[in-house]
Design a protein around this motif. Structure first.
Motif, PDB file in Angstrom:
ATOM      1  N   TYR A  25       8.858   9.488   0.549  1.00  0.00           N
ATOM      2  CA  TYR A  25       8.275   8.608  -0.599  1.00  0.00           C
ATOM      3  C   TYR A  25       7.922   7.487  -0.320  1.00  0.00           C
ATOM      4  O   TYR A  25       9.351   6.820   0.133  1.00  0.00           O
ATOM      5  CB  TYR A  25       9.091   9.050  -1.720  1.00  0.00           C
ATOM      6  CG  TYR A  25       9.565  10.678  -1.990  1.00  0.00           C
ATOM      7  CD1 TYR A  25      10.424  11.330  -1.642  1.00  0.00           C
ATOM      8  CD2 TYR A  25       8.789  11.103  -3.637  1.00  0.00           C
ATOM      9  CE1 TYR A  25      10.712  12.862  -1.448  1.00  0.00           C
ATOM     10  CE2 TYR A  25       8.842  12.296  -3.169  1.00  0.00           C
ATOM     11  CZ  TYR A  25      10.109  13.349  -2.003  1.00  0.00           C
ATOM     12  OH  TYR A  25       9.893  14.543  -2.913  1.00  0.00           O
ATOM     13  N   GLY A  26       6.931   7.078  -0.534  1.00  0.00           N
ATOM     14  CA  GLY A  26       6.339   6.224  -0.012  1.00  0.00           C
ATOM     15  C   GLY A  26       5.494   5.320  -0.566  1.00  0.00           C
ATOM     16  O   GLY A  26       4.761   4.296  -0.261  1.00  0.00           O
ATOM     17  N   LYS A  27       5.656   5.633  -2.767  1.00  0.00           N
ATOM     18  CA  LYS A  27       4.366   4.823  -2.824  1.00  0.00           C
ATOM     19  C   LYS A  27       5.221   3.226  -2.831  1.00  0.00           C
ATOM     20  O   LYS A  27       6.322   2.847  -2.824  1.00  0.00           O
ATOM     21  CB  LYS A  27       4.595   5.052  -5.067  1.00  0.00           C
ATOM     22  CG  LYS A  27       4.342   6.220  -4.581  1.00  0.00           C
ATOM     23  CD  LYS A  27       3.079   6.136  -6.243  1.00  0.00           C
ATOM     24  CE  LYS A  27       2.980   7.774  -6.883  1.00  0.00           C
ATOM     25  NZ  LYS A  27       1.342   7.422  -6.391  1.00  0.00           N
ATOM     26  N   GLN A  53       1.493  15.761   3.175  1.00  0.00           N
ATOM     27  CA  GLN A  53       2.251  14.547   3.905  1.00  0.00           C
ATOM     28  C   GLN A  53       3.037  16.286   4.718  1.00  0.00           C
ATOM     29  O   GLN A  53       3.486  17.251   4.468  1.00  0.00           O
ATOM     30  CB  GLN A  53       3.345  14.240   3.059  1.00  0.00           C
ATOM     31  CG  GLN A  53       4.217  13.494   4.222  1.00  0.00           C
ATOM     32  CD  GLN A  53       5.415  12.793   3.867  1.00  0.00           C
ATOM     33  OE1 GLN A  53       6.604  13.400   4.153  1.00  0.00           O
ATOM     34  NE2 GLN A  53       5.499  12.308   2.450  1.00  0.00           N
ATOM     35  N   GLU A  64       1.244  -0.992   0.074  1.00  0.00           N
ATOM     36  CA  GLU A  64      -0.113  -0.397  -0.329  1.00  0.00           C
ATOM     37  C   GLU A  64       0.558   1.585   0.442  1.00  0.00           C
ATOM     38  O   GLU A  64       1.974   1.215   1.007  1.00  0.00           O
ATOM     39  CB  GLU A  64      -0.916   0.017   1.265  1.00  0.00           C
ATOM     40  CG  GLU A  64      -1.778   1.486   1.397  1.00  0.00           C
ATOM     41  CD  GLU A  64      -2.290   0.821   2.466  1.00  0.00           C
ATOM     42  OE1 GLU A  64      -3.794   0.823   2.485  1.00  0.00           O
ATOM     43  OE2 GLU A  64      -1.671   0.353   4.011  1.00  0.00           O
ATOM     44  N   ASP A  65       0.106   2.242  -1.002  1.00  0.00           N
ATOM     45  CA  ASP A  65       1.411   3.552  -1.219  1.00  0.00           C
ATOM     46  C   ASP A  65       1.348   3.879   0.784  1.00  0.00           C
ATOM     47  O   ASP A  65      -0.242   3.529   1.384  1.00  0.00           O
ATOM     48  CB  ASP A  65       0.346   4.630  -1.562  1.00  0.00           C
ATOM     49  CG  ASP A  65       0.736   4.294  -3.223  1.00  0.00           C
ATOM     50  OD1 ASP A  65       1.595   3.015  -3.483  1.00  0.00           O
ATOM     51  OD2 ASP A  65       0.371   4.917  -3.962  1.00  0.00           O
ATOM     52  N   VAL A  66       1.838   5.235   0.896  1.00  0.00           N
ATOM     53  CA  VAL A  66       1.810   5.393   2.493  1.00  0.00           C
ATOM     54  C   VAL A  66       0.414   6.826   2.479  1.00  0.00           C
ATOM     55  O   VAL A  66      -0.196   6.299   3.078  1.00  0.00           O
ATOM     56  CB  VAL A  66       2.876   6.623   2.602  1.00  0.00           C
ATOM     57  CG1 VAL A  66       2.936   7.164   4.213  1.00  0.00           C
ATOM     58  CG2 VAL A  66       4.379   5.258   2.668  1.00  0.00           C
ATOM     59  N   SER A  67       0.284   7.043   1.309  1.00  0.00           N
ATOM     60  CA  SER A  67      -1.257   8.133   1.185  1.00  0.00           C
ATOM     61  C   SER A  67      -2.161   7.527   0.978  1.00  0.00           C
ATOM     62  O   SER A  67      -2.860   7.501   1.682  1.00  0.00           O
ATOM     63  CB  SER A  67      -0.792   9.202   0.172  1.00  0.00           C
ATOM     64  OG  SER A  67      -0.429   8.461  -1.138  1.00  0.00           O
ATOM     65  N   LEU A  89      10.381   2.354   1.502  1.00  0.00           N
ATOM     66  CA  LEU A  89      10.666   3.779   1.755  1.00  0.00           C
ATOM     67  C   LEU A  89      11.656   4.680   1.883  1.00  0.00           C
ATOM     68  O   LEU A  89      12.765   4.236   1.840  1.00  0.00           O
ATOM     69  CB  LEU A  89       9.647   4.080   3.355  1.00  0.00           C
ATOM     70  CG  LEU A  89       8.907   3.959   3.641  1.00  0.00           C
ATOM     71  CD1 LEU A  89       7.987   4.472   4.503  1.00  0.00           C
ATOM     72  CD2 LEU A  89       7.388   4.017   2.684  1.00  0.00           C
TER      73      LEU A  89
END
Lengths: 234, 234
Positions: free
Chosen positions: B85-87, A81, A58-61, B97
């Motif tokens: 950056y967390g995609k 963020q 899963e993306d962080v966002s 990350l």
DNA sequence: GTAATAATTGTAAAAAATACGCTCATTCTA
DNA sequence: TAGAATGAGCGTATTTTTTACAATTATTAC
């Protein structure tokens, strides 16, 4: 995943990431923050920001959006963020990075039932209790960001109903900046930016005369930006 | 740790964190960026930001400082977190990350030998090659941040030698903002802020007459801040 | 000693920010 | 139904900040 790891605490040989949400609202002339009681050990029952572990796929966002929707029922709200919190000892249980994100929501639109179900509560921004871990720091940083950002980008509108009055808008900016603004100059400045659409309706909830309602004009705002204009409020 | 995991790529069932550094310098009137050729698979040999995995017992900010020192020999330079950056799919090899940090260094002070040893090179900011992963995006975001930040905080001085001339300072701001500034107005504005100490020395490297050298007056700047002054340059 | 070069200085006009008080529309009540 | 009460809405004068613009100065090289 949350369920599995929440049983065994003191997992320091593995890295985790959490998405924590700083959820701001605005009501009665005051900035509010949505907090809830932590549901997992350690520190279960303490006041905390709303968050979740980030899943591996899963993306962080996305994780932040998921959490926000779970608690408030809201989607498509302003969320950005703030920063990552990465001290090695920030969480006594895990080696866990937190990527903090702040959201601005229209307090009249959220799903009240859902919020109560999760044991969440709105706090005035100047009456925040002690929070777990470094969450008080996150809130302080988010407030600072909100103050800076509100000056140069029209994010304040995200906290008001779609239709709002100019006195309401002024109240909001007074709450954000924590100082009084001159109503004549405020009105003059805002209207000169040409990003407000005056409606034919009035809001009479706070005065006998009633105040005209306005909408934010996103199209004109985008034009303004493209023309290189240096947007600034108050 | 880097050595161990760099052998097996496609480790998607475990979370990693990297600290990537966007290292800015300023020379010859142009903003520069320090890049190097990636040393690990995948994408070995491609241009990349300088970074490292974050160790499990290490703060994220420490990791960035460690990397910076390794490559440039510098400590105690301006460094600030840009964002995480967390995609989920940002790195084809790992679920990783990246917490990007940008640093401003005095290009005359770094350890040239060390930099060369690591295969690093300075690039003009408008001639950045294709970088691995989302590193071009990071650079773009960092540049945007630098522009915003330089306007309201005197971070530009971090890119100049301790002693600098007003024309140098103007060149720097012109490079950051990417537009010409009027030298009379620039000088007037800067001097009116009272945060420059005029020295008795001159720099004659760029003119026959020579230009007086100045130092940044951090004490006065702190006073200015405390008095609630709204610092702004150009 | 003269030409060349970049550094340095001042002033006037325009724009933006600030300070400040009165009238208006509506409701409530006497 | 007249008058009091309440917050909304408007205009102008002053100050501050920003912008625009050109001539002189210190030094070196020829």
């Amino acid at each position: 995943m949350t369920e599995i790891i929440s049983d065994l605490y003191h997992v320091k040989d593995k890295l985790y990431a959490a998405a924590d949400c700083i959820i701001f609202g605005f009501e009665g002339g005051r900035i509010k923050l949505l907090l809830f009681r932590r549901r997992v050990e350690p520190l279960k029952g303490e006041w905390s920001l709303i968050g979740s572990f980030v899943r591996l796929d899963e993306d962080v966002s996305e994780a932040a959006k998921r959490v926000l929707k779970e608690i408030t029922g809201l989607e498509n709200v302003f969320m950005e963020q703030l920063k990552a919190y990465g001290k090695a000892d920030r969480d006594p249980g895990f080696r866990c990075l937190s990527i903090a994100q702040y959201a601005l929501i229209r307090i009249n639109e959220y799903d009240e039932e859902l919020v109560e179900k999760h044991g969440a509560h709105w706090f005035n921004i100047d009456e925040i209790p002690d929070l777990v871990l470094d969450h008080n720091q996150m809130v302080a940083d988010a407030l600072k960001r909100l103050k800076q950002k509100a000056r140069y980008q029209p994010i304040g509108f995200e906290l008001l109903p779609e239709k709002f009055t100019i006195p309401q808008l002024q109240q909001l900016y007074e709450a954000i900046y924590q100082r009084d603004l001159d109503s004549r100059n405020f009105r003059k400045k805002l209207l000169s930016l040409n990003v407000l659409i005056k409606l034919d309706e009035k809001d009479k909830s706070s005065s006998k005369r009633g105040a005209f309602l306005y909408k934010f004009d996103d199209k004109n705002y985008q034009k303004l930006l493209e023309s290189g204009y240096n947007f600034e409020i108050a």
